[in-house]
Write a protein that holds these residues in place. Sequence first.
Motif, PDB file in Angstrom:
ATOM      1  N   UNK A   1     -36.613 -12.749  40.344  1.00  0.00           N
ATOM      2  CA  UNK A   1     -37.664 -13.884  41.088  1.00  0.00           C
ATOM      3  C   UNK A   1     -38.822 -12.728  41.363  1.00  0.00           C
ATOM      4  N   UNK A   2     -38.269 -12.423  42.348  1.00  0.00           N
ATOM      5  CA  UNK A   2     -40.113 -11.589  42.769  1.00  0.00           C
ATOM      6  C   UNK A   2     -40.658 -10.737  41.970  1.00  0.00           C
ATOM      7  N   UNK A   3     -41.047 -11.143  40.878  1.00  0.00           N
ATOM      8  CA  UNK A   3     -42.315 -10.715  39.836  1.00  0.00           C
ATOM      9  C   UNK A   3     -42.645 -12.304  39.661  1.00  0.00           C
ATOM     10  N   UNK A   4     -42.329 -13.192  40.524  1.00  0.00           N
ATOM     11  CA  UNK A   4     -43.389 -14.892  40.592  1.00  0.00           C
ATOM     12  C   UNK A   4     -43.420 -14.768  42.045  1.00  0.00           C
ATOM     13  N   UNK A   5     -43.049 -14.790  42.705  1.00  0.00           N
ATOM     14  CA  UNK A   5     -42.842 -14.981  44.057  1.00  0.00           C
ATOM     15  C   UNK A   5     -43.874 -13.513  44.805  1.00  0.00           C
ATOM     16  N   UNK A   6     -44.132 -12.106  44.232  1.00  0.00           N
ATOM     17  CA  UNK A   6     -45.074 -11.154  44.695  1.00  0.00           C
ATOM     18  C   UNK A   6     -45.832 -10.928  42.968  1.00  0.00           C
TER      19      UNK A   6
ATOM     20  N   UNK B   1     -41.952  -6.283  33.856  1.00  0.00           N
ATOM     21  CA  UNK B   1     -41.815  -7.871  34.233  1.00  0.00           C
ATOM     22  C   UNK B   1     -41.325  -8.321  33.253  1.00  0.00           C
ATOM     23  N   UNK B   2     -41.512  -8.466  31.506  1.00  0.00           N
ATOM     24  CA  UNK B   2     -41.464  -8.746  30.664  1.00  0.00           C
ATOM     25  C   UNK B   2     -38.993  -9.485  30.690  1.00  0.00           C
ATOM     26  N   UNK B   3     -38.559  -8.142  31.403  1.00  0.00           N
ATOM     27  CA  UNK B   3     -37.061  -8.875  31.897  1.00  0.00           C
ATOM     28  C   UNK B   3     -36.887  -9.540  32.961  1.00  0.00           C
ATOM     29  N   UNK B   4     -37.539  -9.192  34.358  1.00  0.00           N
ATOM     30  CA  UNK B   4     -37.562 -10.062  35.065  1.00  0.00           C
ATOM     31  C   UNK B   4     -38.074 -11.478  34.667  1.00  0.00           C
ATOM     32  N   UNK B   5     -39.048 -12.386  34.565  1.00  0.00           N
ATOM     33  CA  UNK B   5     -39.207 -12.737  33.934  1.00  0.00           C
ATOM     34  C   UNK B   5     -38.591 -13.900  32.190  1.00  0.00           C
ATOM     35  N   UNK B   6     -38.149 -13.246  31.898  1.00  0.00           N
ATOM     36  CA  UNK B   6     -36.567 -13.164  30.906  1.00  0.00           C
ATOM     37  C   UNK B   6     -35.758 -13.929  31.665  1.00  0.00           C
TER      38      UNK B   6
ATOM     39  N   UNK C   1     -41.914  -5.879  24.571  1.00  0.00           N
ATOM     40  CA  UNK C   1     -41.221  -6.919  24.100  1.00  0.00           C
ATOM     41  C   UNK C   1     -39.711  -7.235  24.697  1.00  0.00           C
ATOM     42  N   UNK C   2     -39.435  -6.184  25.814  1.00  0.00           N
ATOM     43  CA  UNK C   2     -38.310  -6.189  26.387  1.00  0.00           C
ATOM     44  C   UNK C   2     -37.715  -7.703  27.121  1.00  0.00           C
ATOM     45  N   UNK C   3     -36.558  -8.483  27.145  1.00  0.00           N
ATOM     46  CA  UNK C   3     -36.391  -9.421  27.298  1.00  0.00           C
ATOM     47  C   UNK C   3     -34.908  -9.233  27.410  1.00  0.00           C
ATOM     48  N   UNK C   4     -34.030 -10.499  27.897  1.00  0.00           N
ATOM     49  CA  UNK C   4     -32.471 -10.432  28.184  1.00  0.00           C
ATOM     50  C   UNK C   4     -32.274 -10.959  26.721  1.00  0.00           C
ATOM     51  N   UNK C   5     -32.399 -12.102  25.648  1.00  0.00           N
ATOM     52  CA  UNK C   5     -32.354 -11.705  23.929  1.00  0.00           C
ATOM     53  C   UNK C   5     -32.598 -10.473  23.336  1.00  0.00           C
ATOM     54  N   UNK C   6     -33.608  -9.615  23.779  1.00  0.00           N
ATOM     55  CA  UNK C   6     -33.473  -8.232  23.240  1.00  0.00           C
ATOM     56  C   UNK C   6     -32.434  -7.094  23.870  1.00  0.00           C
ATOM     57  N   UNK C   7     -31.848  -7.789  24.477  1.00  0.00           N
ATOM     58  CA  UNK C   7     -31.219  -6.786  25.382  1.00  0.00           C
ATOM     59  C   UNK C   7     -29.256  -7.400  24.389  1.00  0.00           C
TER      60      UNK C   7
ATOM     61  N   UNK D   1     -35.640 -14.671  35.055  1.00  0.00           N
ATOM     62  CA  UNK D   1     -35.369 -15.680  35.492  1.00  0.00           C
ATOM     63  C   UNK D   1     -35.698 -17.230  34.869  1.00  0.00           C
ATOM     64  N   UNK D   2     -35.895 -17.315  33.490  1.00  0.00           N
ATOM     65  CA  UNK D   2     -36.521 -18.442  32.567  1.00  0.00           C
ATOM     66  C   UNK D   2     -35.333 -18.524  32.179  1.00  0.00           C
ATOM     67  N   UNK D   3     -34.056 -18.043  32.099  1.00  0.00           N
ATOM     68  CA  UNK D   3     -32.575 -18.600  31.651  1.00  0.00           C
ATOM     69  C   UNK D   3     -31.921 -18.850  32.914  1.00  0.00           C
ATOM     70  N   UNK D   4     -32.149 -18.225  34.209  1.00  0.00           N
ATOM     71  CA  UNK D   4     -31.646 -19.126  35.126  1.00  0.00           C
ATOM     72  C   UNK D   4     -32.165 -19.979  35.475  1.00  0.00           C
ATOM     73  N   UNK D   5     -33.522 -20.391  35.898  1.00  0.00           N
ATOM     74  CA  UNK D   5     -33.935 -21.847  35.526  1.00  0.00           C
ATOM     75  C   UNK D   5     -33.416 -22.870  34.533  1.00  0.00           C
ATOM     76  N   UNK D   6     -33.615 -22.632  33.021  1.00  0.00           N
ATOM     77  CA  UNK D   6     -33.532 -23.650  32.042  1.00  0.00           C
ATOM     78  C   UNK D   6     -32.659 -22.948  31.154  1.00  0.00           C
TER      79      UNK D   6
END
Length: 283
Positions: A151-156, A197-202, A87-93, A204-209
């Motif tokens: 972004x390494x969660x996307x690149x690797x 994974x959840x933290x990194x994807x969150x 469940x971890x993400x930046x909104x959760x933090x 990246x999503x916030x940084x891009x959008x």
Amino acid sequence: MTQNTHDVATSNAFETSTVALRIDGVPVNVSAIHRQGTRPPVVMLHGFGSTKEDYADIALHRGFDARPFLAYDAPGCGRTNCADLSRLSIPFLVETAVAMLEHVGFERFHLVGHSMGGLTSLMLAHAMPERVLSFANIEGNIAPEDCFLSRQIVDYPDDEPERFFDAFIERAHRAPAYASALYAASLRHKVRAEAVGGIFRSMVDLSDHGELMDKFLALPCPTMFMYGSQNASLSYLADIERKGVALAEIPACGHFPMYSNPVLMWQTLERFQTSAESLSAAA
């Protein structure tokens, strides 16, 4: 050598506690360090792969005497346990930060955030701008280019969290940046692989959008962006300075001023917060 035991005993006084919370229905036991005092407090959020101990030395710097503070291990990090790491993400933090503020009772406060903690702090300040006295952003994400770690969660990509984390640690260990090998050496002990994974994807999503730059520049409090000299090529530095953000370049440093040049980091934070209070009093 004679040590001034009175100074050490006085300045090193803080409490350690575990706070039981329920964040969006998930049980979380937060490990925190904190103290009370007579001055406006400071709340400090650590970066990915770090812990609250990044900030424990605040208690040893005389410029922060009598200043209350709060630092804690984010869910999935350090000694903080989270019942559902998926469940971890930046909104959760951010929700965790709000709950911790309620627990310690800080109404208005200075905010310091590094990297992941800088992004969490930005979202927190955006949600409650009237409560933030100042915001010191230590290389927290405000633009897509800031995702050099997350972004390494996307690149690797890798479906196995442990395998991804092992490779991430190895890349960090080899990186030609100040304190990167030191950072990599403790990652396995400071972060649960399933939290990454959840933290990194969150992030990246916030940084891009997430329109982070607009949020940062719109904050009504004094703001500072601190960065290591190794990252002085960030494309937006001159622009945010023109728009009122104080810049603080830390020499002989990459992404981790608390490891590479901590004395200058603390001196810079103390001056910034004192100046913010002076500006508030004069307004």
